[in-house]
Write a protein that holds these residues in place. Structure first.
Motif, PDB file in Angstrom:
ATOM      1  N   THR A   1      -4.356   6.841  -2.380  1.00 26.55           N
ATOM      2  CA  THR A   1      -3.825   5.570  -1.894  1.00 26.55           C
ATOM      3  C   THR A   1      -3.907   4.546  -3.011  1.00 26.55           C
ATOM      4  OG1 THR A   1      -4.559   6.061   0.368  1.00 26.55           O
ATOM      5  CG2 THR A   1      -4.007   3.787  -0.121  1.00 26.55           C
ATOM      6  N   TRP A   2      -2.896   3.713  -3.139  1.00 25.08           N
ATOM      7  CA  TRP A   2      -2.806   2.675  -4.170  1.00 25.08           C
ATOM      8  C   TRP A   2      -2.354   1.378  -3.505  1.00 25.08           C
ATOM      9  CZ3 TRP A   2      -4.120   0.962  -8.692  1.00 25.08           C
ATOM     10  CH2 TRP A   2      -3.288   0.207  -9.521  1.00 25.08           C
TER      11      TRP A   2
ATOM     12  N   GLU B   1       0.848  -1.189   0.000  1.00 28.72           N
ATOM     13  CA  GLU B   1       0.000   0.000   0.000  1.00 28.72           C
ATOM     14  C   GLU B   1       0.883   1.238   0.000  1.00 28.72           C
ATOM     15  OE1 GLU B   1      -3.571   0.410   2.629  1.00 28.72           O
ATOM     16  OE2 GLU B   1      -2.429   2.100   3.450  1.00 28.72           O
ATOM     17  N   ILE B   2       0.563   2.164  -0.900  1.00 30.56           N
ATOM     18  CA  ILE B   2       1.299   3.430  -0.991  1.00 30.56           C
ATOM     19  C   ILE B   2       0.296   4.558  -0.809  1.00 30.56           C
ATOM     20  CG2 ILE B   2       2.837   4.861  -2.375  1.00 30.56           C
ATOM     21  CD1 ILE B   2       3.329   2.331  -4.127  1.00 30.56           C
ATOM     22  N   ARG B   3       0.531   5.395   0.179  1.00 26.43           N
ATOM     23  CA  ARG B   3      -0.260   6.611   0.349  1.00 26.43           C
ATOM     24  C   ARG B   3       0.631   7.787  -0.012  1.00 26.43           C
ATOM     25  NH1 ARG B   3      -4.475   9.411   3.058  1.00 26.43           N
ATOM     26  NH2 ARG B   3      -3.769  11.389   3.960  1.00 26.43           N
ATOM     27  N   LEU B   4       0.191   8.564  -0.987  1.00 28.91           N
ATOM     28  CA  LEU B   4       0.911   9.758  -1.426  1.00 28.91           C
ATOM     29  C   LEU B   4       0.070  10.979  -1.081  1.00 28.91           C
ATOM     30  CD1 LEU B   4       3.113  11.289  -3.085  1.00 28.91           C
ATOM     31  CD2 LEU B   4       1.734  10.796  -5.126  1.00 28.91           C
ATOM     32  N   GLN B   5       0.669  11.939  -0.418  1.00 30.42           N
ATOM     33  CA  GLN B   5      -0.065  13.149  -0.081  1.00 30.42           C
ATOM     34  C   GLN B   5       0.802  14.378  -0.302  1.00 30.42           C
ATOM     35  OE1 GLN B   5      -0.891  12.654   4.208  1.00 30.42           O
ATOM     36  NE2 GLN B   5       0.544  14.335   4.587  1.00 30.42           N
ATOM     37  N   VAL B   6       0.130  15.502  -0.530  1.00 31.12           N
ATOM     38  CA  VAL B   6       0.811  16.774  -0.699  1.00 31.12           C
ATOM     39  C   VAL B   6       0.077  17.828   0.115  1.00 31.12           C
ATOM     40  CG1 VAL B   6      -0.482  17.340  -2.797  1.00 31.12           C
ATOM     41  CG2 VAL B   6       1.718  18.420  -2.386  1.00 31.12           C
ATOM     42  N   VAL B   7       0.833  18.681   0.784  1.00 34.24           N
ATOM     43  CA  VAL B   7       0.294  19.832   1.512  1.00 34.24           C
ATOM     44  C   VAL B   7       0.812  21.086   0.816  1.00 34.24           C
ATOM     45  CG1 VAL B   7       0.220  21.086   3.698  1.00 34.24           C
ATOM     46  CG2 VAL B   7       0.209  18.578   3.693  1.00 34.24           C
ATOM     47  N   HIS B   8      -0.101  21.962   0.421  1.00 35.99           N
ATOM     48  CA  HIS B   8       0.286  23.192  -0.264  1.00 35.99           C
ATOM     49  C   HIS B   8       0.855  24.179   0.749  1.00 35.99           C
ATOM     50  CE1 HIS B   8       0.324  26.111  -3.461  1.00 35.99           C
ATOM     51  NE2 HIS B   8      -0.408  26.959  -2.763  1.00 35.99           N
ATOM     52  N   LEU B   9       2.008  24.768   0.438  1.00 36.23           N
ATOM     53  CA  LEU B   9       2.671  25.702   1.348  1.00 36.23           C
ATOM     54  C   LEU B   9       2.813  27.098   0.770  1.00 36.23           C
ATOM     55  CD1 LEU B   9       5.571  23.425   2.680  1.00 36.23           C
ATOM     56  CD2 LEU B   9       3.316  23.804   3.695  1.00 36.23           C
ATOM     57  N   ASP B  10       2.520  27.279  -0.503  1.00 36.52           N
ATOM     58  CA  ASP B  10       2.692  28.574  -1.140  1.00 36.52           C
ATOM     59  C   ASP B  10       1.582  29.534  -0.728  1.00 36.52           C
ATOM     60  OD1 ASP B  10       4.623  29.433  -3.543  1.00 36.52           O
ATOM     61  OD2 ASP B  10       2.729  30.500  -3.724  1.00 36.52           O
ATOM     62  N   ASP B  11       1.884  30.825  -0.746  1.00 42.32           N
ATOM     63  CA  ASP B  11       0.869  31.816  -0.385  1.00 42.32           C
ATOM     64  C   ASP B  11      -0.259  31.871  -1.399  1.00 42.32           C
ATOM     65  OD1 ASP B  11       2.283  32.516   1.882  1.00 42.32           O
ATOM     66  OD2 ASP B  11       3.347  34.169   0.914  1.00 42.32           O
ATOM     67  N   ARG B  12       0.051  31.574  -2.674  1.00 39.24           N
ATOM     68  CA  ARG B  12      -0.971  31.614  -3.713  1.00 39.24           C
ATOM     69  C   ARG B  12      -1.686  30.277  -3.815  1.00 39.24           C
ATOM     70  NH1 ARG B  12       1.746  33.390  -9.239  1.00 39.24           N
ATOM     71  NH2 ARG B  12       3.025  31.581  -8.695  1.00 39.24           N
ATOM     72  N   PRO B  13      -3.019  30.245  -3.758  1.00 37.89           N
ATOM     73  CA  PRO B  13      -3.722  28.991  -4.036  1.00 37.89           C
ATOM     74  C   PRO B  13      -3.337  28.465  -5.415  1.00 37.89           C
ATOM     75  CG  PRO B  13      -5.233  30.632  -3.131  1.00 37.89           C
ATOM     76  CD  PRO B  13      -3.947  31.348  -3.431  1.00 37.89           C
ATOM     77  N   THR B  14      -3.163  27.147  -5.510  1.00 32.98           N
ATOM     78  CA  THR B  14      -2.642  26.548  -6.730  1.00 32.98           C
ATOM     79  C   THR B  14      -3.335  25.213  -6.994  1.00 32.98           C
ATOM     80  OG1 THR B  14      -0.492  27.578  -6.294  1.00 32.98           O
ATOM     81  CG2 THR B  14      -0.537  25.821  -7.917  1.00 32.98           C
TER      82      THR B  14
END
Length: 292
Positions: free
Chosen positions: A281-282, A136-149
């Motif tokens: 998740t995969w 099982e692979i869980r990949l996540q990203v948290v946005h840190l930039d000031d501009r929404p993207t």
């Protein structure tokens, strides 16, 4: 050049990771006979220094190609340049081209992390769990930039291909592409790409997206003696890459079609503000092949 590797084992399989090469999987294989479950990577593949020679790598903060040299944000335009020498478009995000670090390793799992400033600020993590032949692979990203993207995610596994390799994966539509490999139209599923029931991989090259996917697939390897039953959460699209004359193919669970940043409604993308998270998740479970 020696590439540092991390290893996980369960009763049935061994997983080898190469964090410095884009947080990639180098190998996943059966312990009993060493049979590769992903395309195997030997010392020469590791020495090449690219995840594209390994077994699987993460796609963040987008999957596949983006046209028009960038994309629009709510507050302006994000310019992008090609990130490989072989493609005129930026491809597969930036996480696969940066070294990841080990955050934590315990019995049965490993967690890797990446702090990126390219092409904007984000933090990515991968959690690998191995249990009774299920990866099982869980990949996540948290946005840190000031501009929404806009963000998208995916994984890019390479699977062994023999004359008998088959695929079962239901989808409702496919994306046709031009010579530049960007999508031109979403169409009802062509008969030759209908894998609702198990079918052999096409003899002709395929490099296309498939949408309205419920998130399950089976990869059948009668010549190699096993099958992989797979499932994804957070992904309603997959990309199928079958290069002609090669001993591998790719089945990529992704959140969005190719060039979604320029498609109507930006299907599958998420607009993240600072601190917001996107995850997928995969799971891939191996069992003996006993017939389709």
């Amino acid at each position: 050049m020696t590439i540092p590797l991390l290893t996980l084992e369960d009763r049935l399989t061994r997983l080898t990771l190469a964090p410095e090469l884009g947080g990639a999987i180098a190998n996943w294989q059966l312990l009993e006979n060493g049979q590769p479950l992903l395309r195997p990577a030997d010392a020469h593949a590791l020495a090449a220094g690219t995840p594209r020679r390994l077994g699987c790598y993460p796609l963040a903060p987008w999957s596949n190609r983006i046209g028009s040299r960038g994309f629009a944000l709510p507050g302006g335009w994000l310019a992008l340049e090609p990130n490989t020498a072989t493609d005129p478009y930026p491809i597969h995000g930036s996480a696969w081209q940066q070294p990841w670090t080990l955050l934590e390793q315990r019995d049965g799992w490993i967690r890797l992390g990446l702090e990126s400033r390219q092409p904007f600020a984000y933090r990515a993590e991968q959690l690998f769990r191995l249990d009774e032949g299920c990866l099982e692979i869980r990949l996540q990203v948290v946005h840190l930039d000031d501009r929404p993207t806009w963000h998208g995610l995916g994984l890019h596994p390479y699977f062994p291909r023999t004359a008998g390799t088959g695929l079962q994966a239901r989808a409702e539509s496919a994306w046709l592409c031009g010579d530049d490999k960007l999508p031109t139209a979403q169409v009802a599923l062509p008969p030759q790409w209908n894998f609702a029931t198990a079918a052999a991989l096409p003899d002709t090259p395929v490099d296309n997206g498939f949408s309205d996917w419920p998130g399950q697939c089976s990869i059948l390897q009668p010549d190699l003696g096993y099958r992989l039953d797979c499932s994804a959460s957070g992904c309603e699209t997959f990309l199928l890459f079958c290069p002609q004359g090669q001993d591998f193919f790719c089945f990529e669970p992704v959140t969005h079609p190719v060039n979604a940043h320029h498609l109507e409604g930006r299907p599958g993308l998420r607009l993240l503000a600072a601190g917001e998270l996107l995850a997928i998740t995969w799971r891939m479970a191996v069992s003996p092949y006993t017939g389709a």
